[in-house]
Structures are given as structure tokens and as C-alpha cells.
Write an enzyme that holds these catalytic residues in place. Structure first.
Site, PDB file in Angstrom:
ATOM      1  N   ASP A 293      -1.030   1.492  -4.658  1.00 17.24           N
ATOM      2  CA  ASP A 293      -1.665   0.790  -5.179  1.00 17.24           C
ATOM      3  C   ASP A 293      -3.024   1.178  -5.249  1.00 17.24           C
ATOM      4  O   ASP A 293      -3.792   0.573  -6.382  1.00 17.24           O
ATOM      5  CB  ASP A 293      -1.665   0.079  -4.435  1.00 17.24           C
ATOM      6  CG  ASP A 293      -2.243   0.076  -2.779  1.00 17.24           C
ATOM      7  OD1 ASP A 293      -2.637   0.617  -2.461  1.00 17.24           O
ATOM      8  OD2 ASP A 293      -2.784  -1.417  -1.656  1.00 17.24           O
TER       9      ASP A 293
ATOM     10  N   ASP B 238      -5.770   2.204  -4.081  1.00 16.81           N
ATOM     11  CA  ASP B 238      -6.683   1.998  -3.555  1.00 16.81           C
ATOM     12  C   ASP B 238      -7.116   3.476  -2.797  1.00 16.81           C
ATOM     13  O   ASP B 238      -8.208   3.108  -2.500  1.00 16.81           O
ATOM     14  CB  ASP B 238      -7.011   0.397  -2.134  1.00 16.81           C
ATOM     15  CG  ASP B 238      -6.006   0.452  -1.243  1.00 16.81           C
ATOM     16  OD1 ASP B 238      -5.135   1.561  -1.705  1.00 16.81           O
ATOM     17  OD2 ASP B 238      -5.890   0.053  -0.271  1.00 16.81           O
TER      18      ASP B 238
ATOM     19  N   SER C  57       0.714  -1.322  -0.096  1.00 18.36           N
ATOM     20  CA  SER C  57      -0.140  -0.004   0.088  1.00 18.36           C
ATOM     21  C   SER C  57       1.047   1.187   0.533  1.00 18.36           C
ATOM     22  O   SER C  57       1.541   1.444  -0.914  1.00 18.36           O
ATOM     23  CB  SER C  57      -0.738   0.214   1.194  1.00 18.36           C
ATOM     24  OG  SER C  57      -2.027   0.550   1.314  1.00 18.36           O
TER      25      SER C  57
END
Lengths: 469, 469, 469, 469
Positions: free
Chosen positions: A240, A242, A97
Site C-alpha cells: 500500500d 506507506d 499493508s
């Protein structure tokens, strides 16, 4: 038996090679293979230098457990959720992340597209410590490539969000964090009608310019750069994708609570229903949800997807946490590219800067504060916390509502509130506050901090670090 | 420190998952990465069910050691040697050669195309037992695909061997052992002008029909099938196509010594020089080498490539062992596809069955025998062997030559010989014999076996298994 | 306007480069792109030497028309239908089916998995002759790889057919015709429990051994080879594996009508409904369909999929033509790999040779004949045919049923029948006959041939070629 | 016969679909296949929307001509030259270089890495107009993927340039033009020790932000953006990265002549030899080459690689044109990524801004001017040009040197010079001037322009457009 805790707030994120190495990755893959009768796994990875290392070593574990691996390749985490749901398999994102480059890890999605629940995570943690047996040689899994799923995701997402009718083609700046959405998010923006000006779009696991965490301080450092073309809005992903952060070229970082409120406004305009938000979010969301006729519910930080799974996607309009958005009509995974699409569309449709749109919708910006205190010695933290909570019950007035699902959140009649939580990973006590006025906020800060210091002293402990923001 | 012996006669071949699992494969990759300053590795794998599993887990080790991995894909082992030499990197074949399907393993090639020497192998075995440190996150390797190397290999090989002028297009039967050469060898045959009729060409790691080892008994079981179209020659690979067996539709399996003699004839026709063969090969090769003006040298079984490396490829015409051919002008790796090319070309050029060609060249078929005795208890084997060797020195006549590089080979003036060796992997004593007449062979068998039985008895041991052939 | 007829009985099959070249392929792609609002196309190709040539030139046309191409790779034609239906796109197989190696062509599937109807084909033929405009540069399509669909097909098919309970693992011989199913069909066989012994499994567009058409004469040439391991059944694909032929090791080629009757038996055992077969199929199918309580319907040769589309897949149990099977519960495309699966499963479950199973089920083998007459001069063929049909109406007795959907099929009370058709591609008259006894068949042949010869003579024409079988 | 001129100054660049469509691309591929005995072609493409379209349609032509295509994928043009040389095949870049997005085209490299000469180009142009026959079906080419070549290029280039010893890690801004070097150039920068801050690095064939041509006006528009982090140098590619522009954060665009002079300085520091530059380059290069003991030679614009091929790479130190650099020790193709590497290394080694380094080396910035006059009617341009040249011979003083290889370049004793050329693509007369002082430059401009206007008038023609810069 002592079980190593692998999973954090969102998946696994560990330092290479001290905390996470290919052997552990292999064991992890083997453990995950046994969780359910998976036929196949859809695997994406981000741009980290160790991404192939941790994709292939983990996949070895899955294959040893009899699962066939479909490699999608370098792609944003949301595509793991998307593929898992659409093709009914296990979804895997190899990513740490927004952690620093020496970290890597995993996020998992079940075959409905939900991130693994804590119960599944625990099951995996327990299994890793056992001697898991790989399947017989005749049932070992193999692997295939499947890059076309990236194209299907983009196409489905653009269809879902729908191209705006307007012909305005604004330059919108997006900082890709040298991460996995380097191509996907700009392509979605373009398909919706904007001109993406990309910063840090080269896939680069060294993150040479900015930390992948899209924090206020990280991003405002480059506000001059972003703002130099005077875009109607500035977007910034984590590694990433998200997550998404949003900046105004003049005012800078836009508080995440206001962004969530905006999504609530947008989605409640289309249908009524429940809005699930994490415990640390502010009053502005309540304002909007109430105005739009929705129903707000606060839940444990990092676990709003679990609440969504419990209550069902059908009657939930939105599940969100700071930086993270789930739109259940699209799918139950946190999706930063969806955020890019929604904001791009909105800006084009309104033909004006995003912060102006927020103002026009009526999304206020309440005074707020967030701080944490690191306690030493470690073992005294819990006792101090408990005593502090006891005092807090009446310290700032009489609450009209108390939520205890994740720490203690006291809400007052003037709409001010305070949340006190213990950190899950460090010996810290965290405070989150919001108030209708700066005066009230200052009062809340002073009273609570004074009381905490008092209790710490009484316990012969000290605060070794205090962080604000 | 006790060091686990990983490597056997030719690379590593171990049972999954008891002897070889992805964790060991990872450690092996890491160990190999430290052997030399490899920038990159060229990796092929065979058709085994665990091929992706052991490609990716091993590659994780290489990457953890900072090596970039170029995956060539499903391809014969010789292509690993070829790529290593041509592109100056490490060559890796993920294969258990001709072992049963539950096995897998590795063969390694240095950047000149030589299979690893025993010294390198020992270095790896020692390193695996140590705690090897992976490189820093910033120097970890990554991976790429590079399938075009297969096409380059085929093209270079066909150019090297040269298409025959003749226009005959015979049907030649080839049994691919469900292995890695499923497409490569038939394509080479076709490019040289033959029509390949393929048996077991589907890549299939279950080896449903025949064991991948191209032994006489395995292949003659299907002689009716192979011979039904009356081909001029029948070819059969092992699983990774470093080896080749040759059959005649009528007479069946052609003894490997005669095949080696044929290659010696072929290559010595083009240039003079040294011929290196393994210690267990027969008189027929000496006949041909002498006739053609070459110089023969016998070396340790499984290690002729090491001898080639010592003396140099430039003045060596051929290095061979049963089933295995190295043509140093082509490259220093064992290459079964090269064998396919040479035999196909020869058959087309001569326009007649291969066994007839052997006869015309004058490659005789001497009587021979090969047998092994398993001794119990295990620890007595060495003593018995030593006593037996002592007796053997004069038992069958006075040798005119004794070679001791790998066991004891006694050569007699009538050109008969016997080789006695200890097996490296089992508690066995192995005997190899050849003679100019069946009578002499029978005598040698009887005398030596009688003597051995006597010594075993004297030592209070027993022969628990005797294998012939 | 004269429109070039591109499509034949099943898709396009043309000679390279005279009849089909990359320029025409490009135009074809562009034409197909305009037929429907395709977002994406799923493309497989077979093993022909021109397969990449015609995949990429055709894909250029699709991309010029704005369609994104997903390349699945070398795979059987049925996977094009499967992918089209499962992923709701255009399905394309680049193949000339069982034509000689210098041919190539295309089969197309709509997004429900149906092969294109003649109406769509005509639309394409007309569009190719027009100057079609490619889309604007900004809307041109691109391409991706998607090999994992092959694995999904295998997995879904094995689940659909269901692994038999029995533990018998017979060796079943399959001749892959050097074609596209080289890996898929053996893998399906293995997953269902058989041991596939493969012949001609190397992908090889030169078809060195046998013509890709799975005719009786082509295959029986190798019956000795196939039968040498005494398998319970012998299977043989055409080049793209939409077709399957079946042989008995002793009796050789099994007539296709009996194979269709077997599928009717199998599928009607599971549910009742309509059975659609082509006009040239025999009485044995009626026998079985009646016995099993189904309803038979005959339709135009090469167009049974169109009839299936008209009446709907839900109440149709089976649509079949010689060599070609559609099981609507699985999908509306012709699927030879499905045939492999059904026969493999049946053989294992019954534990005996397939021809014995046919006998036990009660699938008779009626006397039949099939012949064609090439007429010269060409332009007299139609008149002769018409006069012949007029005579045929009463020539062999009084029919109890006449079917005129594709030629004239006269059915008699003793269950004998004759079908007379004009060939669509050559100046031929074709006759198909079947009778309960050899005597009746001989009578039918003699009477009809005599009459035809008579009419030909009367018209001052001649028969320049007569083909039987 | 009229032959269509396809090739321009550097390869083919045409508008889609009016000037270049897949049919022409196919014919072009077929024509190129016949130029030489190519076995194989190495193909890269840039980010244009039509890149797959024109890769695959062109490759169809190559395959129809019997050439095997190795697709490297999305990669900078220099990698086509690099692969052609290293692997001895044809090199192809599918790119329209810096043209607008609706264009596409091709650059070709022979198997030594040289861009095609005009002679080869003419041969191709002639062949396209003929009916070229594709090869027989049995010799048609096929295709493979080979992405690992990108990694080899990066690795070889970094080794060639050599990492600087210094530890300074400056942020260097690079604008990738949404083009093919999106990943390669930043990776090279990182490997040499810099921190690349990338702008427009997402591969995006719509070029939403800036035109891919790295002109002064295009780039200085974003100088604020680039300069906001105060980098020591700003780099900017064109779409396919054969070119590089360099900017200073304060002074903006650095004149290309000074950049070439810098490369001359750098390379002549390592070895002596010839420096080939295009006819339009300025005095500053002579200064440096003389100082460093080299020998300068001017050649036709766009054709310096042809001169290099004539004289040989071994005794030439450098061949350059504005924006384009060939370092023969590295390879004979124009390489913008090499430029990135050389400047990055220099900046790090000197530890200061690039423009300061230029000053310290002593690379002056002479006054210069560049203008063009569009003449109407078109057919009078040549006569006017000839008369103008006649006058120019003495107009600005008596030249001490005249170069006539491409237009007329008059050089004067005060080091001022003027070049007059006819445009190859438009009815224009172009003037290039340089002088030691602004006064002299003004005089040259006034005199020459006055004279040209006079001649135009005398010929009853007019100047319909005048462009400066």
C-alpha cells in the site's frame, strides 16, 4: 467484558474470511461512524482480491452511520491521510499493508491526517462488541466517486519536494509489489526527472512474484534482476506504499536506520527541531541528528505518530520508524511515496549512486543484530522476560541511559545498546543490539543469549523457535 | 427447521433497519451467488436513501460468493431483467418497488430475464439460514461500472416499439414518483415523438409529495395538477418503474383491467397466441381476447411470469397483472417503461385522448368491487375462509366455471364473477367482484358480505378492519 | 485586426453549429488555458443535447494547453464558481444559460470564484484569432472525474444558510426547466425542511415544455399547474440554475426588483455594507437599503461582479441584477441555488406565503414599464439615440440625479426615474421607467415615446418593432 | 483533388501536433460517423500523454455526427475489435501502436470486428477534405462509460483458450511497454496458471525505458534483466498490445516466422483450413501447414485481415503477419493478448521452456536476411525497381512459383525464396530472403545486391542508406 483486539501495530490486518469478513467490516464501519461527527469519508483501497469486498462492506457501515463515502479508488494509503487533512474528513485505506494476499484490513486517519491513536482504536473495539444502532433511513449516507484527488496528491507532492535543477535523467528501478502505488510512484519519479524502470507494477492482489513486505530477504532474492541495468538506487514499496525499502545494486539492502538518518539529515538541513524515532532504531540517527543540531527522542514502536500529535507538528522535523517516514511539514501520515520523491530528487541532484551519497554525507553502517525467541509454554514468557530484564541491567556493562517506554533499552558509553521487548502478538522475547565494533556486538549476543537460555531452563520452559534478522 | 420468509409477491421488500439490514443483505448476496453458476451480476438501484447501502452490502455478498458485479447505477427495474437476458448474467434490482421510503429490497432475474421463481426463492431462504461459506480469497469477485447499458436499453426499446409516423407532438404528463425512471421514461417518450411534462422527476428517496404506489387514491389527489395542461393521457410510475398507472384528465384513474385489455388488443393485432393474466382480473380482458382470436388463461397473482416460463415465451402474446405488463417478444420481465412506450405511440398514432381510443377499440368498463376483511383472532381466519368458500359455491347462483389456482373464482353465465382469496401477508379475506350491471354487483356484495359476517360471528371472531377499493 | 466578439452579457452563448462548433470550442479552450497559470479546471455542464460535445471539445483545448480537467458532470453553473474558489482552479460551466436548445456556450470563473472580467474576455477573443500553439506532447493535460464536489456544494450551502428551527414542512413547487439543478435544488430544499414538488425535473436538453428563460410570460402560462397544490411560493430556474424566478400562486410572477429588495433586507439584517445593483433596477431596492442602513450603488448591467471585484467582497453585502444574486459571504458567483435556499428558509421560518412576507417586510410594488424600439436603417440608431438623450435631459422634469455608467438614468425628486440604453446585440433603444403612481408613469411613457417617434421621423428612419415588458 | 493520406499500414499514426491535432481528430470523427449507420462506438485508448486529448476530440466528431460514444477506458486495442463485434457497433482504439511517444492515432473496427479495409479508409480520407456537416442539435450524440467490457473480454478469452490441466505455475516474464495491457495480459496469464513477473507495467506514455516497438534490438538490450529469473519464456508487447514478441532467456529474440508457424501448428491441430500469411513470411510456416494438412496463402503485408474478410472467417484457421495474429474462431482482429494466452497455456501444458517446445514440434529456424536500400534521387526509385525485378526473374535460378500480390516473390525448388518490394512510405527497395543453407543465402544476397548496385549506377542514382535486419 472481553473486547476483541482488532488493531495491531498499524491499523487492522486480518485473515479472510476467518478473522475478517464483510459482516465484521460492516460493524467496523458503523463503529467508526460514531467516533466523531464525520460528514464524509475519503476511501482508498489497495490491489488485494478482496479490496472491493472490504471497501463496500465497510462503506455500508459508514453509510448506515450516516456518513457520505467518497471513493478515491485504487490508491496508496498515504492519499487517505492526505485527503483526510486537505478536505477535513475521515480518511480510510482498505489494505493489509504488507501482509500475505489472504489478509485485508484498514488504516484510519482523522480530519487532521493523523492515523488513529490507540485511544480511538480502543473505542472502536469496544463499540463493535455492542449492538450499535444504524441511523434512521432518512439520514443514511450515500456515496460518490472522486478520483481527481489522486492527481491533486501527485501535483501537491511534486510541488512540495520541488523538481531538481539538474538535467540528469537516471534510470531508477522501483519494485511496486503489485500494489497500490503502481502508477503514482513512477509518475512522481518521472515528474522529478528520473526514468522509472518498474518491476511488478501490474496491480495484482495475488502478489505472484514477491511478498509485499519489503524485507531484506524478500528483495535481495531479485537483486540480480534489479541491478542488471546498474541503477543509482533501487526502490521497493510494500503493498500500500506507506513504506519504502532502498537497495544498492552492489551492496543490496540498505539498513533502514541509515535511511532514517538520511531523512534526518535532509530535513534538518532545512529547519531545526525535534526528531522522533521508534525505540528500535540505531545510533546512526543520533550521530546525524546531533551533527545537524536537532534533538532526538525515542518512542513506542508503531506509535511515533501519536507522539507527534502530542508534541505538535510545528516543532517536529521528522517522525520515523524503520521503513516509515512522517515529514510533518508535508503531513502527519506515514508516506512511502514522499520517500520515493525525496530519494529520487537527491540522487538526481547529486548525480551519483545513493549509497555513495550516504557515504559522503557521513552516514555510517554500524554492526547490528536482531533476534527473537519463542517461548513455550506461552504463559511463562512474561516471568522469564521479567527475570531476564533484571539480569540485563548490569549484564553487558553499566548503562549510561535506560529507556523504558517500550521494553528496556540499555545504552552504554561506547555507544553500543540493547533493546529487549515482548512481542505484542506472539509469545516471543525480542532483542535488538548495535555496537561500534563487531567484537563488542558478538560479545553482547553471546552474553545475552546465554543468560536468556539459562533463565528459560530455570523456569522449565523451552525456546521453540529462534529467528535472526 | 423454521425458514424465515423473505420474499413476498414480487421480490423482497422489508423495513429498514428492523427487517432488512446490511448484514442480512450480505447473507442474501452470498446465498444468491450459490444458486447458479453466475459469472457476473448486473445491478441497478432506485432512488431510496438506502440504495447505495443495500447495493454495496448485497454486492459484498455476491463478491464473497465469487461473482463479479457490474453496477449499472440508478435505473428502472426492467433494465435489470433486460441486462440479465442480453448479457446472460444475474439481474438484480435494489428496490422496494412502491413501498414507503423506509423500505428497501431486491428483485432478481435469471440469465434469460425471468424473475426468480418461487422455487429459487425458497432455495435462497433456506440457504440464508445456513452458515454459507464465502469462496477462497483467490476467487472473490470484484466490481465494475457499466452505465452504457441504460442507453442500450432505451435505444433497443425505441427500436422495438418503433417511432409512429404521425407528426403530432402532444404534451403528455408523467409522474415519475421521484423514482428510478426519472430520465429513462421521458427520454423514451421524447424519442417516440411526445413532449413529456414531468412531475416529481427529481430522484428523491424521501418521496416528499406522493407515495410511490400508483394507486387510484394516491394519484387522483393530484388530478387537477396533471390535468391543468389538458394532456391526452396522464402516466404515473411506481418507484422502480416496473409498474404504470394511467389516468384520463377528466375521468381520472383508468381501471387496470381495461389497460391490460388494451395491451391484449395491441399485441394480438400483431400475432395470435396465449394471454396469461392474474386471477383477479376482469371480464373485459376476456371480451377483447376472444374478439381478437386469442386464448386467455388465469394464473396465481404475482406469479404470471412463472406460468410464462412454463409454457414458453414463443407462443404467449402477453402476460399481465394489474399495473404489470410482460410482452414476451420484448422480454420476460415486467416492464413499466415498455408500457409508457406503447401508450405514447398509440396516442400519437391515433391523434386523440387515450380514453377515447379505449372507447373506440371497444373496451368496456364493467362495474366492479374489491374489498377485504381483517379477522381477529388471527388463527380463526382459515377456518372462517373455508366455511365461507363452502357457502359461496352456490350463494350467488350456479357457477359455470370455477378456478381454484389461487383462491376460488366462481364465474356465472351472466359474466359476473367473484374471487375469494386469503391474503399471504395479513389475516385477511379478500373479495373481488365484477358484474354486467350495477344491480347485480350490489346483490353480490350484499349476499357475500352478509354470509361472511354470519360465519365470522358463528366462529366467535370479529372483523377488525374492512377496506374497500 | 477585427476581433470576433464571442462573449455576451454573461459568458458565451452561440447557436450550434453555425456560430459555435467543436473546432471553435477547442480553440477557445486553448486560449483560456493561456490566460493564467491554471493547473486544473473544474468543469460542469448542463442538460443540452450538445453538452458532452462541447465539454469534451473544449476540454481538448485546455488539455492541449497543458491543463488537467476535472469533470464534475451534470451540475448547476454555480458549482463551477464554487469549485474554482474552493479548490483554487479554473471554473468552467458548459451552458447556454436560458437560451433555446440549439445554443450552447461557456461561463468561466477565476480561482477566486469570480466570473471572468471583460478584460479577460477580450484577451481570450484576441487569442482565438491568433494561431495559438499547443504545448509539447510531454506536457499535455489529462482528465479525471470528481462528482463528489456536487455533494460538498450541497453540504456547504445547507450549512451556510442553516436549517430553520421551525417544523413546518410546506410543499414548495419548483420548475427545474429540465436543467442542471434537477437534483441539487430539490435536495437543498429538502435538507432545509420543505417538500419540493418538482415540475420539469427530468434532465432534458430539448426543453419540451417551457423555454429555459424564466420570464414572466413563460412561467405564468403554467400558473394553474404550479398553483394547483396552493404552495406558499413557486420557484423556477433557468437551464443552468444561476437564475431564479419567483411566483405567487395567486398573483403570479413577482417582479425581480422586489426579490432583490428582499435579499437586501435579509443580508443587511446580518451585517451593514454596500449593495451593488444593475442600472435597470428600481426604487424599491433603494427604499429597503436605506431603511436597513446600507449603501446602494448602481452599475453596468451584466457586470456587477466586476464592480464587486473592484471594491472587494469584504465590505459588500450583496450584488444583484434581475434574476441574479451574489452573496459575497458565500462566494462571488451568481447563484440561483442559493436563492432557492434563502427563500425556502424564509418561508419555513415565517410559516406563511412568500408574497405575504414581502408585504410584511414592507417591500412595495411600484408601477413600472419596460419597452424597446427597433430602428431601421440600423446605422441611424446611434444618432437618434444621441438626439433622444439630449431631449430627455429636461423632458420629464429636472432630474435630481443622473447616472451615466450604462446608458442614461435620470432620477426625479418624486422618486420616478427613466433609463435609456442602446442594446448591445440588436439595433434597439431600450427604455426602463418607474414611478410612484400610475399617472406619473403614463405621463412618462407618453412624453418619451412621442419624443422618440418625432426624432426617428426627423431622421427619415422608422421603428420596425416595438416590444413591451 | 489531392487527398491527404492519413492511414498507414495499420490505422493512423501521426506526430503531435504537427501531423495530428485535435481539430483534425474532430474532423476524422465526423468523417467516420458518416461511413455507416453506427448507433454507437466503443472506444479504448492507450497510455500516451495525449490519449485523453485524442479520445475526447475524436469523440466530439463522432457525437457531432450523431453517434453515442461508450468509453471503455485505458485498454488494449484488441478490446476495441472485441467490443465492436460482440456489441455490434463501431470499435475505436486511440493509439499510435508502437510509435514513439509524440505520436498518436486511431485504429477502427467495423461491427463484425474487422479492422477497416483500405476502401473504407479512402472514403474517410476523401470525406475529411470535404466540408462535412454535423447533424442537427437534436440528433447530436452523447457519451457513457462502460469499463465492465474489459472484464468481459478477459473472462471470454480465458474461457476460449481454456485453463490448462497441469499444475505447474512458472514465473513468466512479460514486458508491458508501459502500455495499455498493463493489467489485462498479466491477469490473463494468472488466470491460466502462470505467475507473471512484469516489467514496465506502469501505464506511462513517456515510455521511459524501452521504445514501444517490440523489435529484436529494443528487447535484447534487456535480455539480462528478463533472463535473470530464468523463465521458460519471455513475452513483450507493443504499446497497445495488438502485437507480441517472444524471447528465449538464452537464445534471445525468437524469429516471428517461427511464432506464426507455432500458431499454425496449434490451430491446425484443432481444425483444418486455410492459413493466410503476409508476403514477407518464411518457409517454416509452409512446412508446418503442409505437415498439418492445411492450405497456405500469402497476401499483402498489413492487409491479411482484408483477405480474411473476403474468404470468410469460417474456413480460415489463421491469419498472421510478423508480430500479429488473427484467430478467426476468436475474432477477426489482431490480438496480442490472445497470443499471450496461447503461449502461456502451451508452456504450462508442456512443462518446459517455449523454445524447447518449438524444437520438439519441429519448427526449424532457416537462415534468412532482410535489407533495404534508400535510393536518391527519389523519382528514380520506381524505374530502378522495375529494371531490378526484370533481372531478378532469372538471376537466382528459375523460380517454381512467383507471387506478385505485393512486390515480387520468387520461390525456388530448393525452398529458397526472395521478395522484392517498394516501401510505401519511403524511397526504398526492400529485399527479404530465406534459404535452406547459409551458403545459398550468401549467394542470394551477393548476387541480388550486386545486380541492384549495377542498375542504380546505370541510372545515375545512388544508394544513400542501406539497412540490414
Amino acid at each position: 467484558m472481553l473486547v476483541l483486539r482488532l488493531f495491531g501495530t498499524a491499523g487492522i490486518r486480518k485473515k479472510y474470511p476467518e478473522e475478517l469478513n464483510p459482516i465484521l467490516a460492516y460493524k467496523l464501519g458503523l463503529a467508526v461512524s460514531t467516533i466523531k461527527e464525520w460528514n464524509k469519508a475519503y476511501i482508498v483501497y489497495d490491489t488485494r482480491t478482496t479490496s472491493h469486498l472490504f471497501t463496500y462492506s465497510f462503506a455500508s457501515g459508514l453509510m448506515a452511520g450516516g456518513v457520505n463515502c467518497y471513493f478515491i479508488g485504487l490508491a496508496p494509503t498515504p492519499i487517505a491521510g492526505y485527503a483526510a487533512k486537505k478536505y477535513r474528513g475521515l480518511g480510510v485505506s482498505v489494505t493489509a499493508s504488507h501482509n500475505p494476499p489472504e489478509y485485508n484490513g484498514y488504516k484510519f486517519y482523522d480530519n487532521e491526517g493523523y492515523e488513529f491513536t490507540r485511544i480511538l482504536e480502543k473505542e472502536i473495539e469496544e463499540k463493535i462488541n455492542k449492538q450499535l444502532s444504524p441511523v434512521d433511513w432518512s439520514r443514511v449516507g450515500t456515496s460518490y466517486w472522486s478520483e481527481s484527488i489522486i492527481d491533486e496528491y501527485i501535483s501537491d507532492l511534486v510541488n512540495y519536494v520541488n523538481r531538481p535543477n539538474k538535467k540528469w535523467e537516471p534510470i531508477i528501478v522501483i519494485d511496486l509489489a503489485n500494489g497500490a502505488a503502481y502508477k503514482v510512484s513512477p509518475e512522481v519519479m518521472r515528474k522529478l526527472g528520473a526514468k522509472p524502470l518498474t518491476i511488478n507494477a501490474d496491480p495484482n492482489g495475488y502478489f505472484p512474484i514477491r511478498a509485499p513486505e519489503p524485507r531484506k530477504d524478500v528483495l535481495e532474492k531479485y537483486l540480480d534482476l534489479y541491478a542488471s541495468v546498474n541503477p543509482p538506487v533501487i526502490l521497493a514499496h510494500d503493498g500500500d506504499a506507506d513504506r519504502l525499502a532502498v537497495l544498492d545494486p552492489v551492496k543490496g539492502f540498505i539498513r533502514q536506520d541509515r535511511i532514517i538518518a538520511f531523512y534526518a539529515y535532509l530535513l534538518l538541513s532545512q529547519r531545526r527541531g525535534r526528531v522522533i524515532v521508534s525505540i528500535d532504531t540505531g545510533r546512526v540517527i543520533d550521530d546525524i541528528v546531533e551533527k545537524m543540531g536537532g534533538k532526538i527522542e525515542r518512542y513506542v514502536l508503531g506509535k511515533t505518530h501519536e507522539r507527534l500529535k502530542q508534541v505538535g507538528a510545528s516543532n517536529t522535523v521528522l517522525a520515523a520508524e524503520p521503513w516509515k517516514l512522517i515529514d510533518p511539514s508535508w503531513g502527519p501520515w506515514v508516506d512511502g511515496v514522499l520517500q520515493v520523491a525525496l530519494i529520487t530528487k537527491t540522487v538526481i541532484e547529486h548525480g551519483k549512486p545513493f549509497s555513495k551519497i550516504l557515504d559522503e554525507i557521513g552516514i555510517p553502517d554500524y554492526p547490528w543484530d536482531r533476534r527473537s525467541y519463542k517461548i513455550s509454554p506461552v504463559e511463562k514468557r512474561d516471568k522469564i522476560y521479567n527475570e531476564f530484564i533484571e539480569e540485563l541491567k548490569h549484564l553487558l556493562g553499566e548503562p549510561i541511559n535506560v529507556i523504558t517506554i517500550d521494553g528496556y533499552r540499555f545504552e552504554y558509553s561506547d555507544y553500543s545498546w540493547i533493546l529487549a521487548r515482548k512481542s505484542g502478538t506472539e509469545p516471543k522475547i525480542r532483542l535488538y543490539m548495535e555496537a561500534p565494533t563487531n567484537e563488542r556486538l558478538r560479545e553482547m549476543i553471546e552474553l545475552s543469549e546465554k543468560k536468556l537460555v539459562e533463565i528459560v531452563k530455570k523456569n522449565n520452559a523451552i525456546i521453540i523457535e529462534k529467528t535472526i534478522g
